[in-house]
Design a protein around this motif. Structure first.
Motif, PDB file in Angstrom:
ATOM      1  N   VAL A 346       0.848  -1.194   0.000  1.00  0.00           N
ATOM      2  CA  VAL A 346       0.000   0.000   0.000  1.00  0.00           C
ATOM      3  C   VAL A 346       0.880   1.240   0.000  1.00  0.00           C
ATOM      4  CG1 VAL A 346      -1.783   1.260   1.247  1.00  0.00           C
ATOM      5  CG2 VAL A 346      -1.824  -1.240   1.221  1.00  0.00           C
ATOM      6  N   ASP A 347       0.722   2.090  -1.028  1.00  0.00           N
ATOM      7  CA  ASP A 347       1.505   3.321  -1.125  1.00  0.00           C
ATOM      8  C   ASP A 347       0.811   4.499  -0.460  1.00  0.00           C
ATOM      9  OD1 ASP A 347       3.480   1.973  -2.625  1.00  0.00           O
ATOM     10  OD2 ASP A 347       2.337   2.282  -4.476  1.00  0.00           O
ATOM     11  N   SER A 348      -0.531   4.554  -0.538  1.00  0.00           N
ATOM     12  CA  SER A 348      -1.256   5.678   0.054  1.00  0.00           C
ATOM     13  C   SER A 348      -2.638   5.212   0.497  1.00  0.00           C
ATOM     14  CB  SER A 348      -1.396   6.833  -0.943  1.00  0.00           C
ATOM     15  OG  SER A 348      -2.156   6.423  -2.069  1.00  0.00           O
ATOM     16  N   VAL A 349      -3.184   5.927   1.503  1.00  0.00           N
ATOM     17  CA  VAL A 349      -4.495   5.603   2.048  1.00  0.00           C
ATOM     18  C   VAL A 349      -5.323   6.880   2.131  1.00  0.00           C
ATOM     19  CG1 VAL A 349      -5.776   4.706   4.011  1.00  0.00           C
ATOM     20  CG2 VAL A 349      -3.588   3.674   3.390  1.00  0.00           C
ATOM     21  N   THR A 350      -6.555   6.809   1.637  1.00  0.00           N
ATOM     22  CA  THR A 350      -7.506   7.917   1.755  1.00  0.00           C
ATOM     23  C   THR A 350      -8.664   7.450   2.632  1.00  0.00           C
ATOM     24  OG1 THR A 350      -6.945   8.721  -0.458  1.00  0.00           O
ATOM     25  CG2 THR A 350      -8.983   9.525   0.520  1.00  0.00           C
ATOM     26  N   SER A 351      -8.899   8.153   3.738  1.00  0.00           N
ATOM     27  CA  SER A 351      -9.961   7.783   4.678  1.00  0.00           C
ATOM     28  C   SER A 351     -11.027   8.871   4.683  1.00  0.00           C
ATOM     29  CB  SER A 351      -9.399   7.604   6.093  1.00  0.00           C
ATOM     30  OG  SER A 351      -8.403   6.589   6.105  1.00  0.00           O
ATOM     31  N   THR A 352     -12.296   8.444   4.523  1.00  0.00           N
ATOM     32  CA  THR A 352     -13.413   9.398   4.476  1.00  0.00           C
ATOM     33  C   THR A 352     -14.478   8.996   5.483  1.00  0.00           C
ATOM     34  OG1 THR A 352     -13.045   9.810   2.125  1.00  0.00           O
ATOM     35  CG2 THR A 352     -15.167  10.469   3.022  1.00  0.00           C
ATOM     36  N   ARG A 353     -14.930   9.984   6.251  1.00  0.00           N
ATOM     37  CA  ARG A 353     -16.021   9.799   7.205  1.00  0.00           C
ATOM     38  C   ARG A 353     -17.195  10.644   6.733  1.00  0.00           C
ATOM     39  NH1 ARG A 353     -18.693   7.117  11.432  1.00  0.00           N
ATOM     40  NH2 ARG A 353     -19.673   8.621  12.825  1.00  0.00           N
ATOM     41  N   THR A 354     -18.363   9.997   6.567  1.00  0.00           N
ATOM     42  CA  THR A 354     -19.544  10.686   6.064  1.00  0.00           C
ATOM     43  C   THR A 354     -20.695  10.518   7.041  1.00  0.00           C
ATOM     44  OG1 THR A 354     -18.867  10.154   3.796  1.00  0.00           O
ATOM     45  CG2 THR A 354     -21.134  10.911   4.123  1.00  0.00           C
ATOM     46  N   THR A 355     -21.355  11.621   7.364  1.00  0.00           N
ATOM     47  CA  THR A 355     -22.593  11.577   8.149  1.00  0.00           C
ATOM     48  C   THR A 355     -23.622  12.458   7.454  1.00  0.00           C
ATOM     49  OG1 THR A 355     -21.864  13.406   9.560  1.00  0.00           O
ATOM     50  CG2 THR A 355     -21.424  11.169  10.343  1.00  0.00           C
ATOM     51  N   GLY A 356     -24.879  12.043   7.530  1.00  0.00           N
ATOM     52  CA  GLY A 356     -25.878  12.855   6.846  1.00  0.00           C
ATOM     53  C   GLY A 356     -27.298  12.432   7.139  1.00  0.00           C
ATOM     54  N   SER A 395     -28.666  16.050   2.926  1.00  0.00           N
ATOM     55  CA  SER A 395     -27.531  16.809   3.464  1.00  0.00           C
ATOM     56  C   SER A 395     -26.491  15.829   3.998  1.00  0.00           C
ATOM     57  CB  SER A 395     -27.976  17.747   4.586  1.00  0.00           C
ATOM     58  OG  SER A 395     -28.919  18.689   4.109  1.00  0.00           O
ATOM     59  N   ASP A 396     -25.232  16.019   3.590  1.00  0.00           N
ATOM     60  CA  ASP A 396     -24.132  15.162   4.043  1.00  0.00           C
ATOM     61  C   ASP A 396     -22.916  16.007   4.387  1.00  0.00           C
ATOM     62  OD1 ASP A 396     -25.139  12.496   3.898  1.00  0.00           O
ATOM     63  OD2 ASP A 396     -25.053  12.626   1.718  1.00  0.00           O
ATOM     64  N   ASP A 397     -22.153  15.532   5.362  1.00  0.00           N
ATOM     65  CA  ASP A 397     -20.866  16.131   5.724  1.00  0.00           C
ATOM     66  C   ASP A 397     -19.772  15.103   5.497  1.00  0.00           C
ATOM     67  OD1 ASP A 397     -21.790  18.697   6.710  1.00  0.00           O
ATOM     68  OD2 ASP A 397     -22.641  17.585   8.399  1.00  0.00           O
ATOM     69  N   PHE A 398     -18.680  15.545   4.849  1.00  0.00           N
ATOM     70  CA  PHE A 398     -17.573  14.660   4.516  1.00  0.00           C
ATOM     71  C   PHE A 398     -16.273  15.176   5.150  1.00  0.00           C
ATOM     72  CE2 PHE A 398     -20.657  14.485   1.135  1.00  0.00           C
ATOM     73  CZ  PHE A 398     -20.739  13.143   0.774  1.00  0.00           C
ATOM     74  N   PHE A 399     -15.537  14.264   5.762  1.00  0.00           N
ATOM     75  CA  PHE A 399     -14.198  14.572   6.252  1.00  0.00           C
ATOM     76  C   PHE A 399     -13.241  13.546   5.648  1.00  0.00           C
ATOM     77  CE2 PHE A 399     -10.770  13.366   9.143  1.00  0.00           C
ATOM     78  CZ  PHE A 399     -10.077  14.564   9.222  1.00  0.00           C
TER      79      PHE A 399
END
Length: 797
Positions: A346-356, A395-399
């Protein structure tokens, strides 16, 4: 234009010539109450006993057959009644037998002991019916979950539906529903199965239906309809990984000429989805991208209905129906995307947290007017006026965080979206029927106006300060007007029954992307014929041949010329050049004693719309889009067998095999098409001593390939137990779904140098307990109303 339609319609009707046969008609009623007897069997035989014609009475107890001159014997039979037999002589003129009274078989009734109810699945020519109300498998489940168990139906979690490989139009009580994709799944997931009497799977509908969709699924809901006050209360509780529960009531009051009815249902459920996306791309140097999600969704669903039917006189009735749903959804998603030179590196990791949060509401109103234009009731005019509204507030929020070897390599991203969608539909239709040339003429028109408003608003920020995101914000309007005229004619010639219809639809489309100031227009007219022929050489055998031409217009979201953000590495983009696809479908069927049905079908679809993927080789973002890629050929063979093995045991079995081929070297080289085989079996056991019943159902779809797609096999085993209590006014139903935990779907796409695999697992293993109590007079009948909106909005995404 109207002159062309008129001339063609007249030519079409005149081309169906009459012969020397005459029409014999009548009405069957109970000898004491004079109540009509629908569904009774009527047989006409020669003096030597040879069967010449068979038919069934309509909902009003009416029947009619066409016969040559001579002397015949007419026999009418109905369950629980003594057969009525008459000798008739025909000498060149039509015969009206008026009213035929049938006597109750009192002696037979004293000895009859009911030991079984209607089987879960029954079959007929060109139609398969799931009797939801009769089955314990419906306890605690939704309409969407019942569709996943339907023979020949593929119901994928993103909302797409197909029946025997053909695109599907969904109706509820004869009215076309306006949603597809995710919105359709949300609506049907909020509809409790306890509201449903049956689901009809119609593989080749006539041109009287709207031209959209090659097949039809009609969901018929339960209506209480008997003099006095009556109703049903139901409550249930169940669990998979999370607790779910529901409650609802249906009530009816009928007095004199007025019938009032209504109902309300509430349900709460939560589920966990585990989608896994695995991607391999590149030629000399392969890149592996794995996106793993845990998606929790909690829903509170509310549905309501209220109506009035008023029989103004014996020939005229008027009705008003208001129905709809309001659903609330909360979701919490954690997603992790890993990119590397192999699955283990694994070269890179993208982590996303979504609530809505999301709110979906859909009220509709139908006005209905029906009148008989003659004393016999055979000339009939039906008018419908409809209004439908759908609103979505999303409506959603993304981090999002970015790491490489445990170290952040770029700043965290904060995004949020607010995506309201508004849809309004106005429609009016008129349908007319009358006897003609000893057959039946049907004709009508329909006009509808669709207005959609999609305002997708994206913002970026640091968690406290926000600014508009111009790359993702998108305001799109879409208008569509469809005007249709149809005419059809049906007639019986001894052992032959024929039905032909022709429909024309004129479509005006205008799409406007306000964000990028882009407008497209499209105007077209199409003709849609249908034909059905039935041959009954005797009581045991039946042959059918049918043809239908249909259209599938692009979903509104598919033509929106903008990019929709689905995830950090997953987008969807519209295509304004997307054209409708046209299908020509033929079916040949054979039926034996109403228990064995064999059907062979072939469908050719031009400008076939296929979901494809394209990757940005720099950012590794994958974009999904639809395009008209080629002509598709679909061959299918289905075998249905339904039989009471014993008085206490009924078996229903369904096998479907199909093969899909494309006229495209590129698609053919992606993955060779293989035969798709689907198996479905349902067993019902009645235990008379305990007033109970056991239902077992199982289906399995074997692995197969078609075009650019490869599918892994999946199946489901369901078990239910139901028992009557409280002197049969109440019942308990306990069921389990996906007992073996085998309902896991996987699809691999091979296209454009890209291999993309999607695996979806969810909390499909559930256990549900439901209690039903019926009060008042409890005869259950189905609502008999069609509205004018039946086709124009089944394409919202």
């Amino acid at each position: 234009m109207m002159n062309r339609i008129y001339v063609l319609t007249v030519f079409f009707l005149l081309s169906i010539s009459a012969n020397s046969q005459v029409l014999v008609k009548g009405r069957l009623v109970d000898s004491l109450t004079k109540v009509t007897l629908p569904g009774a069997s009527v047989t006409v035989s020669s003096q030597s006993g040879k069967v010449l014609a068979t038919t069934s009475t309509s909902k009003d107890g009416l029947f009619k057959v066409s016969l040559p001159e001579g002397s015949f014997q007419l026999s009418a039979s109905y369950t629980g009644y003594i057969p009525a037999v008459q000798t008739i002589k025909i000498a060149g003129e039509d015969i009206d037998l008026k009213t035929i009274s049938m006597l109750l078989d009192i002696k037979g009734l004293k000895t009859v002991k009911v030991v079984a109810t209607k089987p879960f699945i029954t079959m007929g020519p060109g139609k398969l019916t799931m009797n939801i109300a009769e089955s314990g498998l419906s306890a605690g489940n939704t309409a969407w979950e019942m569709l996943q168990q339907a023979p020949g139906v593929q119901a994928e979690d993103e909302g797409s539906l197909s029946l025997n490989g053909k695109s599907v139009t969904v109706y509820i009580d004869g009215r076309r529903q306006y949603l597809s994709g995710e919105q359709l799944r949300i609506m049907l997931s909020g509809m409790q199965a306890k509201q449903i009497e049956k689901m009809e799977l119609i593989s080749n509908p006539s041109a009287r239906y709207d031209a959209a969709g090659a097949a039809v699924i009609n969901i018929k809901t339960i209506r209480l309809n008997k003099p006095g006050y009556n109703g049903t209360f139901i409550s249930g509780i169940g669990s998979s990984r999370y607790l779910k529960y529901n409650a609802g009531v249906d009530m009816n009051y009928k007095s004199g000429k007025v019938n009032l009815y209504g109902g309300y249902d509430y349900s709460h459920n939560a589920n966990r989805y585990l989608p896994l996306y695995e991607r391999v791309t590149g030629t000399n140097k392969l890149i592996y991208i794995n996106e793993n999600e845990t998606d929790y969704r909690s829903r509170n669903n509310n549905s309501y209905r209220a109506g009035m039917d008023w029989n103004i006189n014996k020939r005229t009735s008027f009705g008003l129906l208001v129905r709809g749903f309001t659903n609330y959804r909360y979701r919490s998603v954690t997603a992790e995307s890993k990119m590397g030179s192999s699955k283990s590196v694994v070269d890179s990791v993208t982590s996303t947290r979504t609530t809505g949060d999301a709110t979906f509401s859909s009220p509709s109103v139908n006005l209905f007017y029906k009148t008989a234009l003659d004393t016999s009731g055979e000339k009939e005019l039906v008018l419908n006026a409809d209004y439908y509204n759908y609103e979505q507030q999303w409506s959603d929020d993304f981090f999002t965080g970015f790491t490489s070897n445990g170290t952040s390599y770029q700043p965290n991203q904060y995004r949020r979206d607010n995506s309201p969608t508004i849809l309004n539909i106005y429609s009016f239709s008129a349908d007319y029927t009358q006897p003609l040339w000893k057959g039946k003429l049907e004709a009508g028109f329909k006009t509808s106006f669709v207005r959609t408003d999609n305002d997708v608003r994206w913002e970026v920020g640091d968690g406290s300060n926000w600014a508009k995101d111009p790359l993702r914000t998108n305001y799109f309007k879409y208008n569509e007007d469809i005007n249709a005229v149809y005419a059809g004619y049906s007639k019986t010639f001894g052992k032959w029954e024929t039905e032909a219809a022709l429909r024309t639809e004129i479509t005006h489309v205008k799409g406007h992307s306000v964000t990028i100031d882009s407008t497209f227009k499209r105007d077209y007219q199409d003709w849609f014929p249908s034909l059905g022929i039935t041959y009954k050489p005797g009581k045991s055998n039946q042959w059918t041949l049918s043809y239908r031409k249909s259209i599938d217009r692009p979903a509104y979201g598919f033509v929106n010329p903008f990019v929709v953000f689905r995830g950090q590495l997953n987008y969807f983009r519209g295509n304004t050049n997307l054209r409708p696809m046209y299908s020509n479908s033929w079916e040949l069927g054979y039926g034996y004693k109403s228990m064995l049905f064999v059907n062979f079908g072939y469908t050719k679809t031009n400008d076939f719309m296929l979901s494809l993927y394209q990757q940005d080789n720099v950012t590794k973002v994958i974009s999904e889009y639809y395009d008209n890629v080629t002509t598709r050929h679909h061959y299918r063979l289905t075998v249905s067998f339904n039989k009471p093995v014993k008085k206490w045991w009924n078996t229903s079995n369904f096998i479907s095999t199909s093969l899909t081929e494309f006229e495209s070297d590129e698609l053919a080289s992606s993955t060779a098409s293989t035969i798709n085989c689907y198996l479905n079996t349902s067993q019902s056991f009645t235990i008379t001593k305990w007033s109970s019943r056991v239902d077992i159902s199982y289906f399995y779809n074997l692995p197969y390939s078609t075009g650019v797609y490869k599918y892994k096999g999946f199946g489901q085993l369901n078990l239910a137990f139901s028992k009557d209590i409280m002197k049969k006014k109440g019942s308990l139903r306990l069921n389990t779904t996906d007992l073996l935990k085998t309902y896991v779907t996987q699809k691999t796409t091979l296209y454009n140098g890209l291999q993309n695999t999607t695996t979806l697992a969810l909390d499909s293993r559930t256990i549900n307990l439901a209690f039903t109590y019926r009060f008042g007079k409890t005869q259950i009948r189905r609502a008999n109303r069609r509205s004018s909106i039946e086709s124009e909005t089944g394409r919202i995404q």
